[in-house]
Scaffold this active site. Structure first.
Site, short mmCIF file in Angstrom:
data_model
loop_
_atom_site.label_atom_id
_atom_site.label_comp_id
_atom_site.label_asym_id
_atom_site.label_seq_id
_atom_site.Cartn_x
_atom_site.Cartn_y
_atom_site.Cartn_z
N ARG A 19 6.95 22.62 -51.68
CA ARG A 19 6.84 21.83 -50.35
C ARG A 19 5.58 21.53 -49.92
O ARG A 19 4.42 22.31 -49.22
CB ARG A 19 7.28 22.15 -49.17
N HIS A 77 13.12 14.47 -52.31
CA HIS A 77 13.35 14.83 -51.35
C HIS A 77 14.38 15.28 -52.41
O HIS A 77 15.83 15.14 -51.36
CB HIS A 77 13.74 15.06 -49.50
N GLN A 136 17.62 17.85 -50.66
CA GLN A 136 17.99 16.89 -49.97
C GLN A 136 19.43 16.76 -49.29
O GLN A 136 20.01 16.51 -49.13
CB GLN A 136 17.35 16.79 -48.71
N ASP A 188 16.58 9.02 -40.75
CA ASP A 188 15.55 10.58 -40.24
C ASP A 188 14.64 10.30 -39.53
O ASP A 188 13.92 9.40 -39.07
CB ASP A 188 14.57 10.15 -41.46
N CYS A 204 19.01 14.55 -41.52
CA CYS A 204 18.12 15.99 -42.33
C CYS A 204 17.33 16.90 -41.41
O CYS A 204 17.29 17.80 -41.76
CB CYS A 204 17.60 15.15 -43.19
N ARG A 262 22.45 22.24 -47.18
CA ARG A 262 21.74 22.78 -47.62
C ARG A 262 21.10 23.99 -48.05
O ARG A 262 20.48 24.70 -49.92
CB ARG A 262 19.61 22.43 -47.08
#
Length: 229
Positions: free
Chosen positions: A18, A45, A48, A138, A178, A206
């Site tokens: 990440r 991402h 996700q 988001d 998310c 996830r």
């Protein structure tokens, strides 16, 4: 970076990273002898996005032809969702303020990779959610953009997902996020906790998607595989 990747390749079977710069992931992947998973970068991402598509598939098994509306900016999540949607036949539309569209480099790369698909972008959230099967939000200021948070709250305020905006989508449309969410900013608590919200099912997926991903990546690896330099 090269030394780090080679050393970690002797310790573990996979590396999830990440980070900010996508180039960091690419360098690690170049030198590692183990799978390198993008857990988030400024440009993408993917884990996700695939967990999100898994959630949609659980709710609406025939993904082809569904419409997914993303209300926010052309950030890493939106970019990965656009790619996943193109792969799976989902119509994807981004609703954002002017000046917050996808980066030009992504637009060009998308056109090259998916010549038959298009990147739909509008500046009216109501237009985006019309006929949508899922509405996605988001945070307005992503990781690394905290210094822009106050200005973004002002600019993105008309793009808040509330009960009225959800009512403009299909009657059976679901809400996705998310997480973590900023209640009262990109989404109201009434939507986040309401009957259309599937954010906690989405969060669980996830874990399940990434369990499946790791199994796929490492199931055939032996100790000898880690000794390649």
């Amino acid at each position: 970076m090269a030394d780090f990747a080679r050393v970690l390749s002797q310790y573990v079977d996979a590396l999830a990273v990440r980070t900010f710069a996508h180039a960091t992931l690419e360098k690690l992947a170049d030198f590692a002898s183990i799978p390198v998973v993008n857990a988030l970068s400024d440009d993408a991402h993917p884990c996700q996005a695939m967990a999100d598509m898994l959630t949609l598939a659980e709710l609406k098994p025939d993904l082809a032809g569904l419409k997914l509306a993303f209300i926010g900016d052309g950030n890493n999540v939106a970019m990965s969702l656009a790619e996943a949607a193109a792969l799976l036949g989902v119509a994807f539309v981004l609703a954002c303020p002017e000046g917050y569209e996808y980066p030009e480099a992504f637009v060009q790369a998308f056109a090259s990779r998916f010549p038959a698909a298009s990147l739909a972008v509008v500046h009216d959230p109501a237009e985006a959610v019309a006929g949508a099967d899922a509405v996605y939000a988001d945070v307005w200021a992503s990781m690394g953009q905290e210094h822009e948070a106050d200005r973004r709250r002002e600019i993105f305020a008309p793009f808040q997902i509330d009960e009225d905006l959800m009512a403009a989508a299909r009657p059976d449309a679901v809400f996705l996020h998310c997480l973590p969410a900023h209640r009262g900013e990109e989404v109201t608590s009434g939507v986040l906790d309401g009957p259309r919200s599937r954010v906690f099912q989405q969060a669980a997926n996830r874990m399940y998607f990434q369990m499946a991903l790791l199994e796929s990546l490492v199931k055939d690896r032996s100790a000898a595989d880690r000794l390649r330099f």
